[in-house]
Design a protein around this motif. Structure first.
Motif, PDB file in Angstrom:
ATOM      1  N   UNK A 154      27.006  10.972  15.923  1.00  0.00           N
ATOM      2  CA  UNK A 154      26.021  11.549  16.851  1.00  0.00           C
ATOM      3  C   UNK A 154      25.932  13.055  16.614  1.00  0.00           C
ATOM      4  N   UNK A 155      25.241  13.447  15.551  1.00  0.00           N
ATOM      5  CA  UNK A 155      25.204  14.890  15.235  1.00  0.00           C
ATOM      6  C   UNK A 155      24.512  15.719  16.310  1.00  0.00           C
ATOM      7  N   UNK A 156      23.555  15.142  17.014  1.00  0.00           N
ATOM      8  CA  UNK A 156      22.836  15.903  18.037  1.00  0.00           C
ATOM      9  C   UNK A 156      23.464  15.772  19.424  1.00  0.00           C
ATOM     10  N   UNK A 157      24.530  15.013  19.531  1.00  0.00           N
ATOM     11  CA  UNK A 157      25.233  14.821  20.795  1.00  0.00           C
ATOM     12  C   UNK A 157      24.297  14.305  21.896  1.00  0.00           C
ATOM     13  N   UNK A 158      23.440  13.340  21.547  1.00  0.00           N
ATOM     14  CA  UNK A 158      22.485  12.804  22.507  1.00  0.00           C
ATOM     15  C   UNK A 158      22.685  11.319  22.806  1.00  0.00           C
ATOM     16  N   UNK A 159      23.543  10.662  22.053  1.00  0.00           N
ATOM     17  CA  UNK A 159      23.747   9.236  22.274  1.00  0.00           C
ATOM     18  C   UNK A 159      24.407   8.995  23.631  1.00  0.00           C
ATOM     19  N   UNK A 160      23.908   8.050  24.418  1.00  0.00           N
ATOM     20  CA  UNK A 160      24.610   7.697  25.658  1.00  0.00           C
ATOM     21  C   UNK A 160      25.918   6.975  25.340  1.00  0.00           C
ATOM     22  N   UNK A 161      26.779   6.927  26.322  1.00  0.00           N
ATOM     23  CA  UNK A 161      28.103   6.322  26.102  1.00  0.00           C
ATOM     24  C   UNK A 161      28.000   4.860  25.718  1.00  0.00           C
ATOM     25  N   UNK A 162      27.018   4.143  26.255  1.00  0.00           N
ATOM     26  CA  UNK A 162      26.871   2.723  25.938  1.00  0.00           C
ATOM     27  C   UNK A 162      26.585   2.489  24.468  1.00  0.00           C
ATOM     28  N   UNK A 163      25.955   3.449  23.779  1.00  0.00           N
ATOM     29  CA  UNK A 163      25.692   3.322  22.356  1.00  0.00           C
ATOM     30  C   UNK A 163      26.753   4.033  21.523  1.00  0.00           C
ATOM     31  N   UNK A 164      27.347   5.081  22.084  1.00  0.00           N
ATOM     32  CA  UNK A 164      28.332   5.850  21.332  1.00  0.00           C
ATOM     33  C   UNK A 164      29.618   5.075  21.120  1.00  0.00           C
ATOM     34  N   UNK A 165      30.101   4.373  22.146  1.00  0.00           N
ATOM     35  CA  UNK A 165      31.389   3.691  22.045  1.00  0.00           C
ATOM     36  C   UNK A 165      31.379   2.601  20.965  1.00  0.00           C
ATOM     37  N   UNK A 166      30.392   1.684  20.913  1.00  0.00           N
ATOM     38  CA  UNK A 166      30.407   0.683  19.838  1.00  0.00           C
ATOM     39  C   UNK A 166      30.316   1.310  18.448  1.00  0.00           C
ATOM     40  N   UNK A 167      29.470   2.338  18.304  1.00  0.00           N
ATOM     41  CA  UNK A 167      29.359   2.993  17.006  1.00  0.00           C
ATOM     42  C   UNK A 167      30.670   3.665  16.605  1.00  0.00           C
ATOM     43  N   UNK A 168      31.353   4.262  17.571  1.00  0.00           N
ATOM     44  CA  UNK A 168      32.628   4.918  17.286  1.00  0.00           C
ATOM     45  C   UNK A 168      33.682   3.908  16.848  1.00  0.00           C
ATOM     46  N   UNK A 169      33.774   2.781  17.532  1.00  0.00           N
ATOM     47  CA  UNK A 169      34.783   1.784  17.187  1.00  0.00           C
ATOM     48  C   UNK A 169      34.526   1.183  15.808  1.00  0.00           C
ATOM     49  N   UNK A 170      33.260   0.958  15.481  1.00  0.00           N
ATOM     50  CA  UNK A 170      32.942   0.462  14.136  1.00  0.00           C
ATOM     51  C   UNK A 170      33.294   1.498  13.081  1.00  0.00           C
ATOM     52  N   UNK A 171      33.048   2.763  13.383  1.00  0.00           N
ATOM     53  CA  UNK A 171      33.374   3.828  12.441  1.00  0.00           C
ATOM     54  C   UNK A 171      34.885   3.942  12.243  1.00  0.00           C
TER      55      UNK A 171
END
Length: 400
Positions: A154-171
């Motif tokens: 999330x380079x722009x720091x705009x992702x909501x937590x509901x989208x950030x958490x799954x993307x973070x865990x996959x990363x």
């Protein structure tokens, strides 16, 4: 006129009060305690915890195990065998199962069993997020590594937590163990979860680790699984760390949060625990018995007739049928207009057939009816009064 109306009015009021009381009791049992009259989809989970340990032998062993949290959708109760050995005790405001083995201890395996009964979904009070979330003191290297992960996701720091958490865990799942260790240098075996907590702290999102078991009977022996609990939207959300999927309610049984232990053993070493889960089909009556026992253990002792001995339960079942049967007979005679054999005779016949099968019941009924009528005809020739004659017939019928 007034004298005739007042008794009738009192009768109506009494009938209404009794009907309201019956409906209220049924409503409370069904909606608050989960009682059911349907056998469809009636089941409960049986959870076995197998504890292995190495006792020293010269000192007592004390085992303290966390019990399932009061989560919406499940009611927890000890199995009758485990109830005689384990005790439910409060520790730091949380109930735990405690077992003390006196010295010398030779056993290396201890088992416990409890039941999970489906309960109505209830709105639990919202849990507060951890205080000072995102302000934990961490090393600069951890901050740099966490910022690098966030820049990729999330380079722009705009992702909501509901989208950030799954993307973070996959990363995090694609990183090497060394890269994960850079985010959680003090972590034990739960590196992915601890790394996700460190990264989310950089965004000010509270998160913590959970330990529990999956209610999956296909896993014969399972160790407690570690999940990620994230706070956003005024409530906690449970995520699977390996897939980033949001856990469905009721499939993951929470046993330990980050602020309490799952298993504590004193007087022994190298202790561990594994769980096995079995889904047990049950009829509505058996399931209601288990619910009643759980209710009695927790708060309302003696709430249900299921707490009585089996012989007294059977007696109450028969007695509860009598008013219903008499009501049906009264409606049949006085409203429908069908002639019946008195008021109590059909009830007594029905009660007799409940105690035996159809063919023996018909034979006994024909025998008692024939002999009873014969005795009545013979007594009629003696010119006895009505009360002595009926008493004699009743005695003969009872003897038969």
């Amino acid at each position: 006129m007034d004298d005739s109306r007042n008794p009738r009015r009192m009768l109506y009021i009494l009938v209404i009060l009794l009907a309201v009381a019956a409906v209220a009791v049924s409503f409370v049992k069904i909606n608050f305690f989960g009682f059911s009259l349907s056998d469809r989809a009636a089941f409960f989970y049986q959870v076995d915890g197998n504890i292995t340990l190495e006792p020293s032998g010269d000192e007592p062993v004390r085992i303290s195990l966390a019990v399932p949290e009061p989560d919406a959708g499940w009611a927890f109760g000890l199995d009758p065998d485990s109830r005689t050995r384990f005790q439910l005790q409060e520790q730091d405001g949380f109930p735990r199962m405690v077992l003390t083995l006196p010295a010398p201890v030779e056993t290396r395996r201890v088992s416990c069993r409890y039941r999970l009964v489906p309960a109505p979904q209830r709105e639990l009070p919202p849990l507060s997020p951890p205080e000072n979330a995102g302000e934990t003191l961490v090393a600069d290297t951890v901050k740099i590594a966490a910022a690098a992960i966030l820049d990729r996701i999330d380079p722009e720091r705009k992702l909501p937590a509901a989208e950030l958490v799954p993307a973070l865990l996959l990363r995090l799942g694609a990183l090497s163990p060394a890269e994960k260790r850079a985010l959680a240098p003090n972590s034990g075996s739960d590196v992915t979860v601890d790394a996700a907590i460190a990264v989310l702290a950089g965004r000010g999102i509270p998160a913590r680790a959970l330990r529990g078991i999956l209610l999956d009977q296909k896993r014969y022996q399972q160790q407690p699984s570690v999940y990620l609990d994230v706070w956003y939207g005024d409530r906690w959300h449970i995520y699977r760390p390996n897939t980033g999927a949001l856990e469905a309610p009721g499939e993951f049984l929470v046993l330990q949060r980050s602020d309490k232990s799952l298993l504590e053993v004193t007087g022994a070493k190298n202790s561990s625990i594994r769980f096995s889960v079995t889904r047990v089909p049950a009829g509505a009556e058996q399931l209601n018995r288990i619910r009643a026992k759980i209710i009695d253990d927790r708060s309302l002792s003696g709430f249900s007739l299921f707490s009585l001995p089996a012989s007294e339960q059977n007696l109450f079942k028969r007695l509860a049928l009598l008013p219903l049967a008499i009501l049906l007979i009264v409606i049949t005679r006085n409203i429908v207009g069908i002639t019946t054999m008195g008021t109590f005779m059909p009830v007594l016949i029905a009660m007799a057939f409940l105690e035996m099968r159809l063919l023996p019941g018909l034979v006994n009924f024909a025998l008692i009816l024939t002999v009873g009528l014969g005795i009545r005809a013979w007594l009629s020739r003696l010119n006895l009064l009505m009360v002595p004659r009926i008493s004699a017939v009743v005695v003969v019928v009872i003897l038969l």
